[in-house]
Motif scaffolding. Structure first.
Motif, short mmCIF file in Angstrom:
data_model
loop_
_atom_site.label_atom_id
_atom_site.label_comp_id
_atom_site.label_asym_id
_atom_site.label_seq_id
_atom_site.Cartn_x
_atom_site.Cartn_y
_atom_site.Cartn_z
N GLN A 57 0.85 -1.18 0.00
CA GLN A 57 0.00 0.00 0.00
C GLN A 57 0.90 1.23 0.00
O GLN A 57 1.98 1.17 0.54
CB GLN A 57 -0.91 -0.01 1.22
N PRO A 58 0.51 2.37 -0.57
CA PRO A 58 -0.81 2.60 -1.14
C PRO A 58 -0.90 2.26 -2.61
O PRO A 58 -1.89 2.53 -3.25
CB PRO A 58 -0.96 4.11 -0.98
N HIS A 59 0.16 1.64 -3.18
CA HIS A 59 0.16 1.54 -4.63
C HIS A 59 -0.49 0.30 -5.19
O HIS A 59 -0.71 0.21 -6.39
CB HIS A 59 1.58 1.68 -5.17
N GLY A 60 -0.80 -0.65 -4.33
CA GLY A 60 -1.49 -1.82 -4.88
C GLY A 60 -0.72 -3.09 -4.66
O GLY A 60 0.44 -3.07 -4.28
N MET A 61 -1.37 -4.19 -4.92
CA MET A 61 -0.81 -5.50 -4.59
C MET A 61 0.22 -5.95 -5.60
O MET A 61 1.10 -6.74 -5.32
CB MET A 61 -1.93 -6.54 -4.51
N MET A 62 0.08 -5.46 -6.81
CA MET A 62 1.00 -5.84 -7.89
C MET A 62 1.37 -4.56 -8.62
O MET A 62 0.51 -3.75 -8.94
CB MET A 62 0.30 -6.77 -8.89
N LEU A 63 2.62 -4.44 -8.91
CA LEU A 63 3.07 -3.19 -9.51
C LEU A 63 3.89 -3.45 -10.76
O LEU A 63 4.48 -4.52 -10.93
CB LEU A 63 3.96 -2.42 -8.53
#
Ligand code: HEC
Length: 182
Positions: free
Chosen positions: A64-70
């Motif tokens: 977080q905060p960008h997401g589970m997969m990047l």
């Protein structure tokens, strides 16, 4: 009566001018910021890192905060005659999503696209001149909880937001700076 109407108009003008000034002072979310973010999205589309014909890479596990997969791309782009560093982070979700899920249907899992673009010198000298923007998957600009578009210096001088958190990264406000081409 005439006088009354005229002073009403003057009052309206004063209000208009006042809010224009207030908008200029806002570090992000102005009409100009939104227009700039739209131009930036167009530039990203022509580079094939956003939109229908975007290339996809191998996503990695995020936080977080960008997401589970990047997925993160480092390049340069030209917007309005200015060329600068461009970092595009695709934020995939929801919680529990796997690499295979994302690879089999990237568009379905794309939650947001967060971007840093280095603007002209002096744009935001205290924060390495980055322009920050959060797009929804379709390229529309996401609003913060107060309904303000998240584009511009998000949020210079405030305790939360892109800049406040990224100030925790070394010098350039980039967490993954080892990827940046010098
Ligand atoms: C609470 C902290 C936090 C907030 C708020 C935040 N980020 Fe990040 N951001 C990170 C972290 C941690 C990474 C590194 C993630 C990784 O491993 O890829 C990152 C990575 C990035 C990257 C890739 C470059 C880099 O620094 O590694 C971009 C682009 C980015 N964020 C944009 C944004 C934008 C735009 C916003 C605001 C809309 C934002 N971020 C808000 C923590 C934050």
């Amino acid at each position: 009566m005439k006088h009354f109407v005229a002073s009403l108009a003057a009052a309206a003008l004063a209000v208009g001018a006042g809010s224009a000034v207030a908008q200029n002072e806002m570090p992000f979310g102005s009409e100009h910021d939104v227009e700039y973010a739209e131009l930036l999205w167009d530039a990203m589309e022509s580079l094939n890192i956003a939109g229908e014909d975007r290339v996809t890479g191998l996503p990695y596990e995020g936080t977080q905060p960008h997401g589970m997969m990047l997925e993160t791309f480092y390049t340069e782009a030209t917007v309005d005659g200015h060329t600068g560093d461009l970092i595009v982070k695709n934020n995939y979700g929801p919680e529990g999503v796997t690499v295979d899920d994302v690879l089999s249907n990237p568009d379905n899992h794309l939650g947001a696209v967060t971007v840093m673009f280095r603007r002209e010198e002096g744009y935001d000298s205290e924060n390495q001149d980055w322009f920050w923007v959060r797009y929804a998957a379709d390229g529309s600009i996401a609003n913060n909880p107060d309904g303000v578009p998240m584009a511009g210096r998000v949020a210079a001088g405030m305790d939360t937001g892109c800049i406040a958190c990224h100030q925790g990264a070394a010098g350039d406000l980039v967490f993954t700076s080892d990827h940046l081409a010098e």
